[in-house]
Design a protein around this motif. Structure first.
Motif, PDB file in Angstrom:
ATOM      1  N   ASN A  78       9.063   2.421   4.912  1.00  0.00           N
ATOM      2  CA  ASN A  78       9.803   1.822   3.794  1.00  0.00           C
ATOM      3  C   ASN A  78      10.746   2.817   3.114  1.00  0.00           C
ATOM      4  O   ASN A  78      11.308   2.524   2.063  1.00  0.00           O
ATOM      5  N   ALA A  79      10.898   3.986   3.740  1.00  0.00           N
ATOM      6  CA  ALA A  79      11.882   4.995   3.305  1.00  0.00           C
ATOM      7  C   ALA A  79      11.771   5.347   1.823  1.00  0.00           C
ATOM      8  O   ALA A  79      12.771   5.530   1.135  1.00  0.00           O
ATOM      9  N   ASP A  80      10.523   5.470   1.339  1.00  0.00           N
ATOM     10  CA  ASP A  80      10.347   5.839  -0.073  1.00  0.00           C
ATOM     11  C   ASP A  80      10.057   7.323  -0.250  1.00  0.00           C
ATOM     12  O   ASP A  80       9.760   7.783  -1.350  1.00  0.00           O
ATOM     13  N   GLY A  81      10.131   8.088   0.859  1.00  0.00           N
ATOM     14  CA  GLY A  81       9.971   9.537   0.764  1.00  0.00           C
ATOM     15  C   GLY A  81       8.543  10.015   0.662  1.00  0.00           C
ATOM     16  O   GLY A  81       8.300  11.173   0.324  1.00  0.00           O
ATOM     17  N   ARG A  82       7.586   9.144   0.955  1.00  0.00           N
ATOM     18  CA  ARG A  82       6.175   9.536   0.908  1.00  0.00           C
ATOM     19  C   ARG A  82       5.406   8.772   1.973  1.00  0.00           C
ATOM     20  O   ARG A  82       5.881   7.777   2.519  1.00  0.00           O
ATOM     21  N   ILE A  83       4.184   9.242   2.263  1.00  0.00           N
ATOM     22  CA  ILE A  83       3.369   8.652   3.320  1.00  0.00           C
ATOM     23  C   ILE A  83       2.200   7.887   2.711  1.00  0.00           C
ATOM     24  O   ILE A  83       1.482   8.417   1.870  1.00  0.00           O
ATOM     25  N   GLU A  84       2.052   6.632   3.116  1.00  0.00           N
ATOM     26  CA  GLU A  84       0.923   5.821   2.679  1.00  0.00           C
ATOM     27  C   GLU A  84      -0.152   5.841   3.751  1.00  0.00           C
ATOM     28  O   GLU A  84       0.066   6.284   4.878  1.00  0.00           O
ATOM     29  N   MET A  85      -1.320   5.305   3.409  1.00  0.00           N
ATOM     30  CA  MET A  85      -2.433   5.307   4.345  1.00  0.00           C
ATOM     31  C   MET A  85      -2.093   4.576   5.644  1.00  0.00           C
ATOM     32  O   MET A  85      -2.409   5.032   6.740  1.00  0.00           O
ATOM     33  N   SER A  86      -1.425   3.422   5.524  1.00  0.00           N
ATOM     34  CA  SER A  86      -1.090   2.660   6.723  1.00  0.00           C
ATOM     35  C   SER A  86      -0.097   3.411   7.605  1.00  0.00           C
ATOM     36  O   SER A  86      -0.123   3.287   8.835  1.00  0.00           O
ATOM     37  N   PHE A 112      -4.483 -11.760   5.644  1.00  0.00           N
ATOM     38  CA  PHE A 112      -5.405 -10.879   4.924  1.00  0.00           C
ATOM     39  C   PHE A 112      -6.014 -11.604   3.729  1.00  0.00           C
ATOM     40  O   PHE A 112      -7.211 -11.543   3.484  1.00  0.00           O
ATOM     41  N   MET A 113      -5.169 -12.298   2.959  1.00  0.00           N
ATOM     42  CA  MET A 113      -5.652 -13.004   1.773  1.00  0.00           C
ATOM     43  C   MET A 113      -6.640 -14.099   2.148  1.00  0.00           C
ATOM     44  O   MET A 113      -7.639 -14.312   1.450  1.00  0.00           O
ATOM     45  N   ALA A 114      -6.356 -14.807   3.250  1.00  0.00           N
ATOM     46  CA  ALA A 114      -7.266 -15.873   3.684  1.00  0.00           C
ATOM     47  C   ALA A 114      -8.619 -15.284   4.076  1.00  0.00           C
ATOM     48  O   ALA A 114      -9.679 -15.849   3.742  1.00  0.00           O
ATOM     49  N   ALA A 115      -8.594 -14.130   4.773  1.00  0.00           N
ATOM     50  CA  ALA A 115      -9.850 -13.469   5.151  1.00  0.00           C
ATOM     51  C   ALA A 115     -10.590 -12.996   3.903  1.00  0.00           C
ATOM     52  O   ALA A 115     -11.819 -13.144   3.787  1.00  0.00           O
ATOM     53  N   TRP A 116      -9.843 -12.445   2.961  1.00  0.00           N
ATOM     54  CA  TRP A 116     -10.443 -11.975   1.710  1.00  0.00           C
ATOM     55  C   TRP A 116     -11.104 -13.130   0.963  1.00  0.00           C
ATOM     56  O   TRP A 116     -12.215 -13.022   0.465  1.00  0.00           O
ATOM     57  N   ARG A 117     -10.393 -14.255   0.913  1.00  0.00           N
ATOM     58  CA  ARG A 117     -10.862 -15.416   0.147  1.00  0.00           C
ATOM     59  C   ARG A 117     -12.221 -15.913   0.641  1.00  0.00           C
ATOM     60  O   ARG A 117     -13.060 -16.364  -0.151  1.00  0.00           O
ATOM     61  N   LEU A 160     -15.800   2.197   2.379  1.00  0.00           N
ATOM     62  CA  LEU A 160     -16.353   2.487   1.051  1.00  0.00           C
ATOM     63  C   LEU A 160     -15.830   3.827   0.532  1.00  0.00           C
ATOM     64  O   LEU A 160     -15.478   3.960  -0.642  1.00  0.00           O
ATOM     65  N   ARG A 161     -15.776   4.827   1.408  1.00  0.00           N
ATOM     66  CA  ARG A 161     -15.258   6.134   1.007  1.00  0.00           C
ATOM     67  C   ARG A 161     -13.790   6.050   0.618  1.00  0.00           C
ATOM     68  O   ARG A 161     -13.320   6.771  -0.245  1.00  0.00           O
ATOM     69  N   MET A 162     -13.055   5.160   1.281  1.00  0.00           N
ATOM     70  CA  MET A 162     -11.635   4.999   0.974  1.00  0.00           C
ATOM     71  C   MET A 162     -11.425   4.453  -0.429  1.00  0.00           C
ATOM     72  O   MET A 162     -10.604   4.949  -1.190  1.00  0.00           O
ATOM     73  N   LEU A 173      -9.174  -5.987  -4.193  1.00  0.00           N
ATOM     74  CA  LEU A 173      -8.188  -6.568  -3.292  1.00  0.00           C
ATOM     75  C   LEU A 173      -6.965  -5.673  -3.133  1.00  0.00           C
ATOM     76  O   LEU A 173      -6.536  -5.377  -2.018  1.00  0.00           O
ATOM     77  N   SER A 174      -6.395  -5.219  -4.238  1.00  0.00           N
ATOM     78  CA  SER A 174      -5.159  -4.438  -4.164  1.00  0.00           C
ATOM     79  C   SER A 174      -5.378  -3.118  -3.430  1.00  0.00           C
ATOM     80  O   SER A 174      -4.486  -2.607  -2.768  1.00  0.00           O
ATOM     81  N   GLU A 175      -6.596  -2.563  -3.542  1.00  0.00           N
ATOM     82  CA  GLU A 175      -6.891  -1.298  -2.865  1.00  0.00           C
ATOM     83  C   GLU A 175      -7.007  -1.503  -1.360  1.00  0.00           C
ATOM     84  O   GLU A 175      -6.415  -0.772  -0.572  1.00  0.00           O
ATOM     85  N   MET A 176      -7.757  -2.503  -0.945  1.00  0.00           N
ATOM     86  CA  MET A 176      -7.909  -2.723   0.494  1.00  0.00           C
ATOM     87  C   MET A 176      -6.621  -3.197   1.144  1.00  0.00           C
ATOM     88  O   MET A 176      -6.400  -2.974   2.329  1.00  0.00           O
ATOM     89  N   ALA A 177      -5.744  -3.830   0.363  1.00  0.00           N
ATOM     90  CA  ALA A 177      -4.466  -4.290   0.911  1.00  0.00           C
ATOM     91  C   ALA A 177      -3.582  -3.119   1.340  1.00  0.00           C
ATOM     92  O   ALA A 177      -2.612  -3.315   2.064  1.00  0.00           O
ATOM     93  N   ARG A 178      -3.932  -1.903   0.912  1.00  0.00           N
ATOM     94  CA  ARG A 178      -3.176  -0.723   1.349  1.00  0.00           C
ATOM     95  C   ARG A 178      -3.302  -0.497   2.845  1.00  0.00           C
ATOM     96  O   ARG A 178      -2.519   0.251   3.438  1.00  0.00           O
ATOM     97  N   LEU A 179      -4.271  -1.140   3.492  1.00  0.00           N
ATOM     98  CA  LEU A 179      -4.403  -1.027   4.941  1.00  0.00           C
ATOM     99  C   LEU A 179      -3.347  -1.849   5.671  1.00  0.00           C
ATOM    100  O   LEU A 179      -3.128  -1.661   6.863  1.00  0.00           O
ATOM    101  N   LEU A 180      -2.706  -2.774   4.966  1.00  0.00           N
ATOM    102  CA  LEU A 180      -1.671  -3.600   5.587  1.00  0.00           C
ATOM    103  C   LEU A 180      -0.433  -2.766   5.882  1.00  0.00           C
ATOM    104  O   LEU A 180      -0.168  -1.775   5.199  1.00  0.00           O
ATOM    105  N   PRO A 181       0.359  -3.182   6.899  1.00  0.00           N
ATOM    106  CA  PRO A 181       1.649  -2.524   7.088  1.00  0.00           C
ATOM    107  C   PRO A 181       2.460  -2.615   5.810  1.00  0.00           C
ATOM    108  O   PRO A 181       2.379  -3.602   5.074  1.00  0.00           O
TER     109      PRO A 181
END
Length: 274
Positions: A78-86, A112-117, A160-162, A173-181
């Protein structure tokens, strides 16, 4: 001078486990803000290059900066100059690539949301730790990946450690969503909005025009359009990566087309009490 123990573990390995991946992440994300950036990013690239080349790297050398630019062009999606977990999951050779396996199955934020729900049955915005094992098992089965109980336990502990930073056994939800592209994590698009609970109450009352305690897809459409206009978010109304995609993702949290206030709080509030 840093000792070997102080330096990043595992970067020299040809393949790393899910648990080792988290060790690397936590080592470089020093401030715990969910990104490797600034000096953290320079240190990460320096140690990655040293591990791969088997020699020291001079970060002041011009070739270092050129290589780092090339590296970011390849992996900073996403060209934001930093590296995310995904993004880090694309860089490091994770064993059976557990994180990429997750992303292959959950190809969109709506999935993802449907699985979460299905697992956040009380609509609290969290999955309890005892539900997490079943959640991961479901994802792995649908991705047609083989695993045994030992491996499932390791994956569960890794997640859990993540994300269970306060050790309360709940995952947000918002934390685990970081695994998404990056391009699929629609929650990131709303980071700039961050309503207070009081603001959300007023907003929900405004758009729940019939006062039945929930909003439907049509009412959500009007709410999102107004939010995007007010916050000057540049989104295409009919684009699956724009407003249409956001709406589909949020509606995946609904109960038979009924979107209650708690689901919107999970997505839009910065001081959510859920």
């Amino acid at each position: 001078m840093a000792t070997q123990a102080q330096q990043s573990p595992h970067l020299h390995l040809a393949e790393i486990t899910a648990a080792q991946f988290i060790d690397i992440w936590k080592h470089f994300d020093e401030d715990g803000n969910g990104y490797i950036e600034g000096k953290e990013l320079e240190n990460f690239f320096k140690e990655l290059e040293a591990a791969r080349r088997g020699a020291g790297v001079d970060p002041t050398h011009a070739t270092f900066k050129d290589k780092m630019k090339e590296f970011m062009a390849n992996f900073d999606k996403n060209a934001d100059g930093r590296i995310e977990m995904s993004e880090l999951a694309q860089i490091l050779p994770t064993e059976e690539n557990f994180l990429l396996c997750f992303r292959e199955f959950v190809g969109s934020s709506a999935e993802f949301m449907a699985a979460w729900r299905r697992y956040d049955t009380d609509r609290s915005g969290y999955i309890e730790s005892n539900e997490l094992k079943d959640f991961l098992s479901d994802l792995l089965k649908k991705a047609k990946r083989s695993y045994d109980e030992k491996k499932l336990y390791e994956y569960t502990q890794t997640i859990l450690r993540m994300f269970d930073l306060n050790g309360d056994g709940k995952l947000g939800l918002s934390e685990m969503a970081r695994l998404l592209p990056v391009q699929e994590n629609f929650l990131l698009k709303f980071k700039g909005i961050n309503l207070t609970v009081k603001e959300l109450d007023c907003l929900f009352t405004l758009y729940d025009k019939d006062g039945n305690g929930y909003i439907d897809e049509q009412e959500l459409d009007a709410l999102l359009k107004d939010l995007c206009d007010k916050n000057k978010m540049d989104v295409a109304p009919e684009d699956t990566n724009g407003l249409l995609g956001y709406k589909k993702s949020i509606m995946a949290l609904s109960d038979g087309g009924k979107l209650y206030r708690t689901e919107l709080e999970i997505v839009l509030c910065r001081d959510s009490t859920l």
